[in-house]
Write an enzyme that holds these catalytic residues in place. Structure first.
Site, short mmCIF file in Angstrom:
data_model
loop_
_atom_site.label_atom_id
_atom_site.label_comp_id
_atom_site.label_asym_id
_atom_site.label_seq_id
_atom_site.Cartn_x
_atom_site.Cartn_y
_atom_site.Cartn_z
N ARG A 1 37.40 39.98 38.40
CA ARG A 1 36.35 39.01 38.09
C ARG A 1 36.77 37.57 38.32
O ARG A 1 36.03 36.79 38.90
CB ARG A 1 35.79 39.23 36.70
CG ARG A 1 36.82 39.53 35.65
CD ARG A 1 36.17 39.75 34.31
NE ARG A 1 35.33 40.95 34.30
CZ ARG A 1 34.18 41.03 33.67
NH1 ARG A 1 33.71 40.00 33.02
NH2 ARG A 1 33.50 42.14 33.69
N THR A 2 37.96 37.20 37.85
CA THR A 2 38.37 35.81 38.04
C THR A 2 38.54 35.49 39.52
O THR A 2 38.10 34.45 40.02
CB THR A 2 39.68 35.53 37.28
OG1 THR A 2 39.48 35.84 35.91
CG2 THR A 2 40.09 34.08 37.41
N LYS B 1 57.50 42.54 48.32
CA LYS B 1 58.66 42.81 49.18
C LYS B 1 59.87 42.01 48.71
O LYS B 1 60.88 41.93 49.39
CB LYS B 1 58.34 42.46 50.63
CG LYS B 1 57.24 43.30 51.22
CD LYS B 1 56.88 42.78 52.62
CE LYS B 1 55.49 43.21 53.03
NZ LYS B 1 54.88 42.23 53.92
N ARG C 1 47.10 33.16 39.77
CA ARG C 1 47.07 34.11 38.65
C ARG C 1 48.41 34.83 38.71
O ARG C 1 48.81 35.32 39.76
CB ARG C 1 45.91 35.08 38.84
CG ARG C 1 46.03 36.41 38.10
CD ARG C 1 45.88 36.29 36.59
NE ARG C 1 44.59 35.84 36.16
CZ ARG C 1 43.60 36.65 35.75
NH1 ARG C 1 43.77 37.95 35.75
NH2 ARG C 1 42.46 36.14 35.34
N HIS D 1 44.52 29.98 30.39
CA HIS D 1 43.51 30.32 31.39
C HIS D 1 42.43 29.24 31.29
O HIS D 1 41.34 29.48 30.77
CB HIS D 1 42.95 31.71 31.07
CG HIS D 1 42.11 32.31 32.16
ND1 HIS D 1 41.87 31.66 33.35
CD2 HIS D 1 41.45 33.48 32.24
CE1 HIS D 1 41.11 32.42 34.11
NE2 HIS D 1 40.83 33.54 33.46
#
Lengths: 429, 184, 311
Positions: free
Chosen positions: C57-58, C85, C107, C135
């Site tokens: 959603r974000t 990696k 994020r 947030h």
């Protein structure tokens, strides 16, 4: 070969000495201490305005060899030690592989005699692989030169296992060094639980996780009679527990680190991983209590917990970066700047906390300033100015919590068995 | 930089007469008020549009829908300036198939009108877009011209034209401002 | 224009900045109601969504916001990125920096990642959620929704209920509410509280029922089963009984109290379906506000002469 240390302030509380005088050394041994000493042939070292101390020892050093030579080697780590004024270091066993057998102890002893510039005393693991399950070959390691035993970095979770280890060590008269951390309580914590963990949104490592283990280990030391040395205590309550144990006559000693003495969580404004320690930096109140315990004699030694890490390891997200700061090269300057120059401690106290206390804690032979004793000597220039920069270190790593600090006082010379390991502030190759 | 008034080009009664004339012209060229809607460009264009709608109602008796457009998000100079106060665009009519008359106080480079046309198009496909302004001061940088003009005022680029309206300021007027010497 | 270059924590924003963002978002909300929901505003700017932790959603919200402003948006997600990696965050930042991005939304699973990026690149950084820390755009869209539904923010009493210590939403919402003059109360069992709630500036309550009648907003947090080492409470049933919002509780709340939730909801745990689907619940309005608020944040950071990376 003769060496005359001329006109320094020679201090050794163990023999009641604090006077401006000369020290005459011949064939690596102190032969005379007195005023206006002369020698027929040899080298004279002007020690005017300097402090002459019995050789300092660090009982908590991570030399990283074998296995993590990119962080530090016995060669680089002992050079860092000499640069910081130490004549000896005790090497923690959490290398790769873990130092848990006689042959691994022998490897360190041999590497140190080949490549080291200060004395290296290996510390063996208590349990095989530091896994906390079965006893390591403690007797074998003692035979090869191990001086004490610790699962540093991997606290022994089981009280039963700790008791067995203490019972066994007691028979050899050896010391158990405890890294006091109840892992289920500290679980995943990276900073002190409290203001900083709340403000930075990081997992907390509560004081109680240290204190319950300090209490447990003191009680087990009392039960078994084994000598217990508590590593890097960080909280007010921990040193209070030691103070009470000592009053009860229990054979317990403890150390604190310069970073827990001179830094607290209030400095953690951002996510500087050089300030990520285990145990974490605590509150200003804890720090004040640690200094008080150093001054009142509850604390036996100041130890560095020198923990070198490579830049690529430290330059990670705070939660992913490894714990620890280097410390060998800054400890003495920090102690002078914050405790001696501010008159909280005398130089005799420094000798107690950095030379005699640590040796007594681990049962190492005493190093004193008197005739007939091997010349392991640290000479300090208390007025030297030091700026802590990456370039200044002899260590392979520069993950210092004190980068950028301007400090007062520094070891100018280090003598080991009458030979210079450090001369005029430079390590002798 | 300081400015001082060089000349008043329109006073309250001149503005009043111009608005009445423009209202008539709009009705004439669109053959009545049936399909038209006004869209004023914020801030002062919106008040001018409101007044034109009142005039049209007086003349024709018809209610013409009036909207307002904030062109901040359509500017072509975002990298150098940003409007500190963005207002809501309010288009309370269906743009599709309408004759939309954009209304502003001053027409200068044409960039504001370009932005306003882009904004209108985002609401639908109008039948036509026309432009009414109180003052046209020249110096166009885009191929844009006004359909209805209150007054053409020759100016130099160093001057500014300032229109005030009673609804937002203290009086109706249009003045030319010139830079004061010492502050250039 | 904002007073800051980055939005990493609520500390970066002044109360005036917050009002500017909410007012600007109001204009963008109108855009989102148009038939053609697209503006040319950020044409030629590059916005990177650096999502190193799964999020739908974000990420989608930021992605739509960037697209509606005509920015060139690209997604750099955990599964597709080099970080799996073994590339370090610093190297990822340097790589993005070399590609001359204008704004990076990050994020990350670990707190402090936005600060790390800001240290090693010129672009504007917007924190899209770091660990259990902050947030900020979620807090801003929550303020937007509260202001829209209740008309004002000052003086509102907002109960934030549930898993506070694992919630980056609470980490930003509490200081955000303080900045706009509202009164946050955090309500949870003690083991779901942060170590020092006092320094956040929130009032603390252990009983939802006790403070419920005072609340203008009940903000129900998601119980983060995936973060807690073990279930931190006896059962979902018991949690719902003491800390869940249900129809019975709505009855003893102020008639005008609204219910909010950052999503995704655990229906039957922190919120009952009955409440979630009722007109008192504004969960979808929050989602809707999210796009407008994120458009406003991008517009305000990237517009103007101060925009560092633009040139």
């Amino acid at each position: 070969m003769a060496l005359l240390l001329k006109g320094g302030r020679v201090i050794d509380p163990e023999v009641g000495l604090d006077a401006v005088c000369d020290v005459l050394i011949r064939d690596g041994v102190i032969v005379e201490i007195g005023t206006d000493l002369k020698m027929a042939k040899g080298e004279t070292v002007d020690c005017a305005e300097k402090i002459v101390l019995p050789g300092l020892v660090d009982v908590h050093t991570h030399l990283r060899e074998p296995g993590q030579e990119y962080k530090e080697t016995i060669a680089s780590g002992t050079r860092a030690a000499a640069h910081g004024g130490f004549t000896a270091v005790c090497a923690m066993p959490n290398t790769d592989p873990v130092c848990d057998t006689g042959s691994k102890v022998r490897f360190i002893v041999e590497r140190a005699s080949d490549a080291g510039v200060v004395r290296v005393h290996p510390i063996g693991a208590v349990t095989k692989g530091q896994k906390g399950e079965g006893l390591a070959e403690i007797g074998d390691m003692l035979g090869e030169g191990a001086v004490a035993f610790s699962d540093d970095g991997h606290p022994i979770a089981s009280a039963g296992m700790t008791r067995v280890a203490m019972d066994y060590l007691k028979g050899f008269g050896a010391t158990l060094i405890s890294h006091a951390e109840e892992a289920e309580l500290s679980g995943g914590g990276v900073v002190n639980e409290g203001v900083v963990s709340t403000r930075l949104g990081l997992p907390g490592w509560p004081s109680a996780a240290e204190e319950v283990m300090v209490a447990r280990d003191i009680r087990l030391a009392e039960l078994t009679g084994c000598r217990l040395h508590l590593a890097h205590l960080s909280t007010a309550r921990s040193v209070q527990l030691v103070r009470e144990a000592k009053a009860r006559g229990i054979a317990v000693t403890c150390e604190v680190t310069p970073h827990h003495l001179f830094l607290d969580e209030d400095g953690l404004l951002g996510y500087d991983t050089n300030l990520k320690m285990n145990p974490p930096l605590r509150t200003a109140e804890d720090r004040a209590a640690l200094i008080e315990a150093v001054v009142d004699g509850t604390v036996d030694c100041i130890a560095t917990d020198h923990a070198p890490h490579a830049p690529h390891e430290k330059e990670l997200e705070f939660e992913l970066a490894p714990f620890g700061t280097t410390g060998l090269e800054t400890a003495l300057s920090l102690v002078n700047t914050h405790l001696v120059a501010t008159e909280k401690l005398s130089w005799a106290d420094v000798a107690r906390l950095m030379a005699h206390g640590p040796r007594a804690a681990l049962g190492l032979p005493a190093v004193t300033l008197e005739a007939g004793i091997t010349a392991d000597i640290t000479i300090v220039d208390p007025e030297a100015r030091v700026e802590v920069t990456r370039e200044w270190f002899y260590s392979n790593s520069c993950n210092s919590a004190f980068l950028g600090n301007k400090l007062l006082g520094k070891a100018s010379d280090v003598l080991i068995g009458g030979y210079f390991a450090l001369r005029n502030g430079k390590v002798v190759e | 930089m300081g400015y001082r008034v060089k000349a008043e080009v329109m006073d309250a009664s001149a503005i009043d007469r111009a608005l009445t004339r423009i209202a008539h012209e709009i009705l004439e060229s669109n053959k009545g008020a049936d399909n038209i809607a006004l869209a004023g460009i914020l801030t002062r264009g919106a008040f001018v549009a409101q007044r034109l709608a009142e005039r049209i109602k007086r003349i024709e008796g018809a209610d013409v829908p009036v909207g307002s457009i904030d062109i901040s998000f359509y500017r072509d100079d975002l990298a150098t300036r940003i409007n500190p106060e963005v207002h809501r665009t309010d288009i309370p009519f269906d743009v599709e198939g309408r004759d939309v008359i954009l209304v502003d106080d001053v027409l200068y480079t044409g960039r504001t009108i370009r932005a306003a046309m882009d904004a209108i198009m985002d609401y639908g496909r109008p039948c036509s877009v026309q432009l009414a302004v109180l003052v046209d001061r020249g110096h166009r940088e885009l191929p844009i011209r006004a359909d209805y003009v209150g007054k053409n005022v020759p100016t130099s680029r160093r001057e500014r034209v300032k229109v005030t309206v009673v609804e937002h300021d203290d009086a109706d007027s249009a003045v030319i401002l010139e830079q004061t010497e010492g502050d250039v | 224009m904002l007073s800051c270059k980055h939005i990493m924590t609520m500390d970066d924003l002044t109360p005036e900045d917050i009002v500017t963002i909410l007012d600007t978002a109001d204009s963008f909300k109108e855009v989102n109601e148009r038939r053609i929901k697209k503006l040319p505003t950020l044409r030629g700017r590059t916005v990177v969504n650096l999502f190193l932790e799964p999020s739908t959603r974000t990420r989608t919200s930021f992605e739509i916001a960037a697209k509606r402003l005509s920015a060139d948006g690209l997604n750099f997600t955990a599964s597709a990125s080099a970080t799996v990696k073994g590339e370090s965050l610093r190297d990822t930042a340097a790589t993005l920096s070399a590609m001359a991005c204008d704004l990076v939304v990050v994020r990350h699973k670990y707190a402090g990642a936005p600060q790390m990026l800001a240290e090693c690149m010129d672009a504007h950084i917007v924190n899209g959620g770091d660990g259990v820390n902050q947030h900020p755009t979620q807090a801003l869209l929550d303020l937007f929704t509260m202001r829209e539904k209740l008309g004002h923010l000052e003086g509102l009493t907002v109960g934030i209920v549930g898993d506070i210590c694992h919630s980056r939403v609470a980490g930003s919402l509490v200081p955000a509410l303080r900045k706009v003059g509202a009164r946050p109360i955090i309500i949870a069992p003690k083991m779901l509280m942060p170590a020092r709630p006092d320094i956040l500036g929130a009032e603390v309550a252990y009983s939802l029922d006790e403070v419920l009648p005072e609340l203008d907003v009940a903000y129900m947090l998601r119980v983060q089963f995936e973060r807690a080492a073990q279930m931190p409470f006896p059962s979902n049933r018991e949690y719902a009984r003491f800390y869940g919002m249900n129809a019975a509780r709505l009855g003893s709340a102020k008639p005008g109290m609204i219910v909010m939730h950052p999503g995704p909801m655990n229906r039957g745990v922190e919120i009952s379906s009955e409440v979630a689907d009722s007109p008192r619940s504004h969960v979808l309005d929050q989602v809707n506000a999210g796009v407008a608020v994120r458009m406003a944040v991008m517009y305000l950071l990237l517009g103007g002469a101060d925009s560092g990376a633009a040139a």
